[in-house]
Motif scaffolding. Structure first.
Motif, PDB file in Angstrom:
ATOM      1  N   LYS A 283      23.543  -6.712  18.808  1.00  0.00           N
ATOM      2  CA  LYS A 283      24.857  -6.684  19.445  1.00  0.00           C
ATOM      3  C   LYS A 283      24.694  -6.399  20.936  1.00  0.00           C
ATOM      4  O   LYS A 283      24.087  -5.410  21.327  1.00  0.00           O
TER       5      LYS A 283
ATOM      6  N   THR B 163      26.586 -11.272  22.627  1.00  0.00           N
ATOM      7  CA  THR B 163      27.180 -11.574  21.329  1.00  0.00           C
ATOM      8  C   THR B 163      28.702 -11.477  21.408  1.00  0.00           C
ATOM      9  O   THR B 163      29.409 -12.137  20.660  1.00  0.00           O
ATOM     10  N   HIS B 164      29.217 -10.638  22.316  1.00  0.00           N
ATOM     11  CA  HIS B 164      30.650 -10.405  22.432  1.00  0.00           C
ATOM     12  C   HIS B 164      31.014 -10.203  23.901  1.00  0.00           C
ATOM     13  O   HIS B 164      30.249  -9.609  24.666  1.00  0.00           O
TER      14      HIS B 164
ATOM     15  N   LYS C 192      33.728 -20.208  24.735  1.00  0.00           N
ATOM     16  CA  LYS C 192      33.438 -20.124  23.299  1.00  0.00           C
ATOM     17  C   LYS C 192      33.058 -21.489  22.729  1.00  0.00           C
ATOM     18  O   LYS C 192      32.198 -21.578  21.844  1.00  0.00           O
TER      19      LYS C 192
ATOM     20  N   LYS D 132      31.800 -14.171  20.541  1.00  0.00           N
ATOM     21  CA  LYS D 132      33.117 -13.674  20.142  1.00  0.00           C
ATOM     22  C   LYS D 132      33.769 -12.955  21.323  1.00  0.00           C
ATOM     23  O   LYS D 132      33.078 -12.381  22.171  1.00  0.00           O
TER      24      LYS D 132
ATOM     25  N   ASP E  87      38.795 -12.552  18.762  1.00  0.00           N
ATOM     26  CA  ASP E  87      38.173 -12.213  17.476  1.00  0.00           C
ATOM     27  C   ASP E  87      38.393 -10.752  17.096  1.00  0.00           C
ATOM     28  O   ASP E  87      37.880 -10.299  16.074  1.00  0.00           O
TER      29      ASP E  87
ATOM     30  N   LYS F  61      38.927  -9.405  11.398  1.00  0.00           N
ATOM     31  CA  LYS F  61      38.963  -9.218  12.847  1.00  0.00           C
ATOM     32  C   LYS F  61      38.260  -7.910  13.209  1.00  0.00           C
ATOM     33  O   LYS F  61      38.267  -6.942  12.436  1.00  0.00           O
TER      34      LYS F  61
END
Length: 398
Positions: A35, A65-66, A120, A127, A169, A208
């Motif tokens: 992550k 990752t996010h 994205k 995400k 997300d 979510k």
């Protein structure tokens, strides 16, 4: 710049500023579970001239990752839009756009939200979460805590607005600070944070993400003891302890100290103000290590009027910064005031009368190894615009 961009004159806040190591010990790096969350601040599109496209061109999108989009506001007990112009109204030209396509006058969605959709599409595994609160806008959580279910419903409705349905997300809550003082003082009670996260989980369900940026104050009687972070942990996918801004030029005369120490060291100005102490306190309270991400600052904090090279020197005030005194992006500091030493797992620099502390690719690599050894769930960065154009820091995390 929007008022929300003002950095906090207090410890452990989301500041509004800002040889790679990723070849070393790749096995250990991979063990950190992958992550990597990067905050993108909506005000970056103004003076900083940093846009969603830069997340791609810097190579950051390949590492992340996010992305946490900061910030939405909290008003009247509800989640609300923070800056509508930056969020979904600003028109992008072809050269500013992620996919090289210019916005048209009649398209239903523009701004950062449209660019994040394009990001994205280009990086299908990435995400995006919408983060609410922050230093400037946390005052609204007190009202939200009076009716957590209504608050959660408002957030869900906003994230699923038909104009940008499918973009987000999950939700990130940046409450500074539950039952404690930030820009304003909160007296919602010890259980308020737990009730809010419980309501968000119930509203958003299991498909979510629900995450929360939290205080890193591990001192005796400090902010980590003011709310039931262990009890709330069952409702969040992960916590982002703000393990930076422990020290800074809000203490204008010093002593100089690194704002993001990994460990304690001889002469540290306050016990419990280091990353290892924060992680140890949270895990001792019962928060699983895998639900904690390592916080990394892509900026430095500095003092002026300093004659001593090592930490612990006296100062006359904050060092000058591009957007605000006492704070500066890494990409600026690496050229203007290169690191001259390290302490407690992070770097510092003494140049002329200025003293700065900030992370470098080498110290971020070391912190990443430590996070893997502790079994943490990964890392997060505040915030992406402080990095170099080629993503020097982000590439040293993984």
């Amino acid at each position: 710049m929007p008022a929300v961009a003002a950095a906090a004159p207090a410890p452990d806040t989301h500041a509004a500023a800002a040889q790679t190591h990723d070849q070393a010990t790749p096995g250990v790096r991979a063990a950190a579970d992958g992550k990597l969350v990067g905050y993108f601040a909506e005000w970056d599109v103004y003076q900083r001239d940093y846009h969603v496209k830069n997340i791609d061109t810097s190579g950051s999108a390949d590492q992340l990752t996010h992305v946490n989009y900061a910030f939405g506001n909290v008003q009247g007990g509800k989640c609300t839009v923070g800056d509508s112009f930056a969020d979904y109204e600003k028109t992008y030209t072809a050269d500013q756009s992620v996919d090289g396509q210019a916005d048209t006058w009649d398209q239903p969605l523009r701004g950062n939200f449209n660019q994040l959709q394009k990001l994205k599409e280009k990086h299908p595994g990435l995400k995006v979460l919408w983060s609410f609160g922050g230093w400037t806008w946390s005052g609204g959580f007190a009202e939200a805590a009076k009716n957590p279910a209504a608050f959660a419903e408002s957030c869900h409705s906003l994230l699923e607005d038909e104009r940008w349905a499918g973009l987000f997300d999950g939700i990130d809550i940046d409450w500074e600070y539950p039952n404690a003082c930030g820009l304003s003082c909160d007296e919602s009670g010890r259980e308020a944070f737990t009730e809010v996260t419980k309501a968000l989980r119930a509203e958003f369900g299991g498909d979510k993400l629900v995450t929360a940026a939290i205080t890193a104050d591990a001192s005796d009687g400090g902010k980590l003891e003011a709310a039931d972070y262990a009890g709330a942990a069952q409702y969040v996918d992960w916590y982002l302890p703000m393990t930076y801004d422990y020290f800074g030029a809000w203490d204008a005369q010093g002593p100089t100290a690194p704002h993001s120490p990994l460990t304690a060291y001889d002469g540290i100005p306050k016990e419990g103000f280091d990353t290892s102490a924060t992680v140890a306190k949270l895990t001792s309270l019962g928060v699983p290590a895998e639900k904690l991400l390592l916080g990394l600052g892509f900026y430095g904090r500095g003092w002026d009027g300093v004659t001593q090279d090592e930490p612990g020197g006296t100062a006359t005030g904050p060092a000058p910064g591009t957007y605000e005194q006492g704070i500066e992006d890494y990409k600026v500091l690496k050229e203007r005031c290169p690191a001259t030493g390290t302490v407690a797992g992070t770097a510092y620099a003494h140049c002329g009368n200025q003293w700065w502390s900030y992370d470098t690719p080498e110290t971020i690599g070391g912190k990443s190894d430590w996070a893997a050894q502790q079994g943490l769930g990964g890392s997060f960065v505040w915030e992406l615009s402080g990095d170099t154009a080629d993503g020097e820091l982000i590439k040293s995390v993984r």
